[in-house]
Design a protein around this motif. Structure first.
Motif, PDB file in Angstrom:
ATOM      1  N   UNK A 198      39.406 -16.119  20.560  1.00  0.00           N
ATOM      2  CA  UNK A 198      39.538 -15.867  19.127  1.00  0.00           C
ATOM      3  C   UNK A 198      40.851 -15.148  18.838  1.00  0.00           C
ATOM      4  N   UNK A 199      41.325 -15.145  17.603  1.00  0.00           N
ATOM      5  CA  UNK A 199      40.628 -15.587  16.399  1.00  0.00           C
ATOM      6  C   UNK A 199      40.768 -17.070  16.090  1.00  0.00           C
ATOM      7  N   UNK A 251      29.611 -14.047  37.535  1.00  0.00           N
ATOM      8  CA  UNK A 251      29.320 -14.997  36.458  1.00  0.00           C
ATOM      9  C   UNK A 251      30.502 -15.942  36.284  1.00  0.00           C
ATOM     10  N   UNK A 252      30.195 -17.211  36.088  1.00  0.00           N
ATOM     11  CA  UNK A 252      31.240 -18.203  35.841  1.00  0.00           C
ATOM     12  C   UNK A 252      31.479 -18.306  34.341  1.00  0.00           C
ATOM     13  N   UNK A 253      32.679 -17.956  33.939  1.00  0.00           N
ATOM     14  CA  UNK A 253      32.999 -17.866  32.514  1.00  0.00           C
ATOM     15  C   UNK A 253      33.815 -19.078  32.079  1.00  0.00           C
ATOM     16  N   UNK A 254      33.323 -19.755  31.033  1.00  0.00           N
ATOM     17  CA  UNK A 254      34.047 -20.868  30.424  1.00  0.00           C
ATOM     18  C   UNK A 254      34.648 -20.333  29.134  1.00  0.00           C
ATOM     19  N   UNK A 255      35.975 -20.283  29.076  1.00  0.00           N
ATOM     20  CA  UNK A 255      36.659 -19.660  27.950  1.00  0.00           C
ATOM     21  C   UNK A 255      37.494 -20.689  27.199  1.00  0.00           C
ATOM     22  N   UNK A 256      37.146 -20.934  25.954  1.00  0.00           N
ATOM     23  CA  UNK A 256      37.852 -21.904  25.104  1.00  0.00           C
ATOM     24  C   UNK A 256      37.845 -21.397  23.666  1.00  0.00           C
ATOM     25  N   UNK A 276      46.071 -30.253  24.721  1.00  0.00           N
ATOM     26  CA  UNK A 276      44.732 -29.657  24.713  1.00  0.00           C
ATOM     27  C   UNK A 276      44.660 -28.579  23.630  1.00  0.00           C
ATOM     28  N   UNK A 277      45.697 -27.750  23.565  1.00  0.00           N
ATOM     29  CA  UNK A 277      45.750 -26.704  22.536  1.00  0.00           C
ATOM     30  C   UNK A 277      45.726 -27.319  21.135  1.00  0.00           C
ATOM     31  N   UNK A 278      46.524 -28.357  20.943  1.00  0.00           N
ATOM     32  CA  UNK A 278      46.561 -29.023  19.643  1.00  0.00           C
ATOM     33  C   UNK A 278      45.236 -29.698  19.319  1.00  0.00           C
ATOM     34  N   UNK A 279      44.531 -30.159  20.366  1.00  0.00           N
ATOM     35  CA  UNK A 279      43.204 -30.759  20.155  1.00  0.00           C
ATOM     36  C   UNK A 279      42.266 -29.737  19.519  1.00  0.00           C
ATOM     37  N   UNK A 280      42.295 -28.487  20.027  1.00  0.00           N
ATOM     38  CA  UNK A 280      41.461 -27.446  19.431  1.00  0.00           C
ATOM     39  C   UNK A 280      41.868 -27.188  17.989  1.00  0.00           C
ATOM     40  N   UNK A 281      43.183 -27.213  17.730  1.00  0.00           N
ATOM     41  CA  UNK A 281      43.645 -27.043  16.362  1.00  0.00           C
ATOM     42  C   UNK A 281      43.129 -28.147  15.460  1.00  0.00           C
ATOM     43  N   UNK A 282      43.204 -29.375  15.946  1.00  0.00           N
ATOM     44  CA  UNK A 282      42.751 -30.531  15.171  1.00  0.00           C
ATOM     45  C   UNK A 282      41.267 -30.423  14.846  1.00  0.00           C
TER      46      UNK A 282
END
Length: 344
Positions: free
Chosen positions: A257-258, A185-190, A274-280
């Protein structure tokens, strides 16, 4: 009627190149590209398609004024990852932006399209400070403050679908779409996106340039309107489901998560943003563009370009995520032959 000169800063980059290729299809426009290296393969490719390429440095007022001379419109995207901006002793992104904008103003450019972003620090009350977004927003406000352009057209590009073509990036996000796990399985993890999980996906190659051209076809109508540059709105879960449907390869989304802070950057500088984008987006409830994400404007601009270029009616719409994956990963034989994806 004489063609209107559109000068593109960063014409050999992803965004600028897409804009150039779209405008080169329309005889109403003449494309002038600004580059540091007119001898590069990307520059030569645009020249072969009919563009004029000029060498200029964004920190040189004289060179920028010369590059903008006679221009009706400008498209500006500043590469926030430019190594120049990593040292506090060097000019920052806004410093460069101000020089470029002042040069365009002095040469009486009428219409200014700018690849911008929302005020990250302000919108999160200081919880997330994403320097690239803040610098772009500051530059946008400066462009508006001058009051000399007939139209100022800021737009924000969404998440590039073309990133999925990179094998190097895939392991950071769980391996999707290149590398299946032990179960095949191809897993997309974000991390979660936030809000309604309305992630804005953009095909740079299919849609971005046409969206910009659509705005330039009627710039004063779109003056001051922050354009959402996207092709489709799909959650991470929906995206993997789309991929699975058109490729018959098992895929799933696995949330990190979390919170966004659990996303690992592996010491890669570019992934910090990219990490900060998720935070935003988590803090703002998914408001990546500074407001609720919408597709109507991009659809309208894409259609305007399609009509102007005489595209058949089935090419008037934006590319969906499902269509994008089908075109690049859907034919197993083609994919295997061209090394586009690993097979189960």
């Amino acid at each position: 009627m004489e063609a209107k000169i559109i000068t593109i800063f960063g014409a050999t980059g992803n965004q600028g190149g897409s804009v150039a290729r779209s405008l080169l299809k329309n005889p109403a426009f003449q494309v002038r590209g600004i580059t540091r290296n007119p001898e590069s393969d990307a520059s030569k490719s645009l020249i072969a398609q009919g563009a004029e390429m000029v060498q200029a440095n964004g920190l040189s007022p004289d060179e920028m004024r010369a590059a903008f001379r006679g221009s009706w419109g400008v498209f500006l995207n500043i590469n926030s990852d430019d190594k120049l901006f990593t040292s506090p002793e060097n000019p920052n992104e806004f410093d460069m932006g101000k020089i470029i904008v002042d040069a365009a103003a002095s040469e009486k450019v009428q219409h200014f399209v700018f690849s911008s972003g929302p005020p990250c620090t302000e919108m999160t009350n200081g919880k997330v400070s994403m320097k690239a977004m803040d610098m772009k927003y500051k530059t946008e406000q400066y462009i508006r403050s001058l009051g000399v352009f007939k139209s100022v057209l800021p737009l924000g590009p969404g998440w590039f679908l073309e990133n999925f073509l990179s094998k190097e990036v895939a392991p950071v996000f769980g391996g999707f779409p290149w590398f299946p796990n032990e179960e095949g399985r191809r897993v997309f993890s974000t991390p979660h996106w936030g809000g309604k999980e309305d992630v804005p996906w953009l095909s740079i190659s299919d849609d971005f340039g046409d969206i910009v051209q659509g705005a330039l076809l009627d710039p004063e109508t779109w003056n001051g309107h922050f354009i959402h540059g996207l092709s489709d709105i799909r959650s991470f879960k929906e995206l993997t489901e789309d991929f699975q449907e058109v490729t018959s390869r098992e895929a799933t989304w696995s949330p990190i998560e979390p919170s966004w802070e659990a996303f690992q950057t592996h010491g890669i500088h570019e992934l910090e943003d990219v990490k900060l984008m998720f935070g935003f987006t988590q803090v703002t409830g998914g408001k990546y563009f500074g407001e609720t994400t919408e597709l109507h404007t991009a659809s309208k601009l894409k259609k305007a370009t399609a009509v102007a270029l005489g595209y058949p009616e089935d090419k008037h719409g934006l590319v969906t995520v499902k269509e994008w994956f089908a075109a690049r990963f859907g034919n197993a034989a083609w994919c295997k032959e061209n090394g586009v994806i690993e097979q189960n």
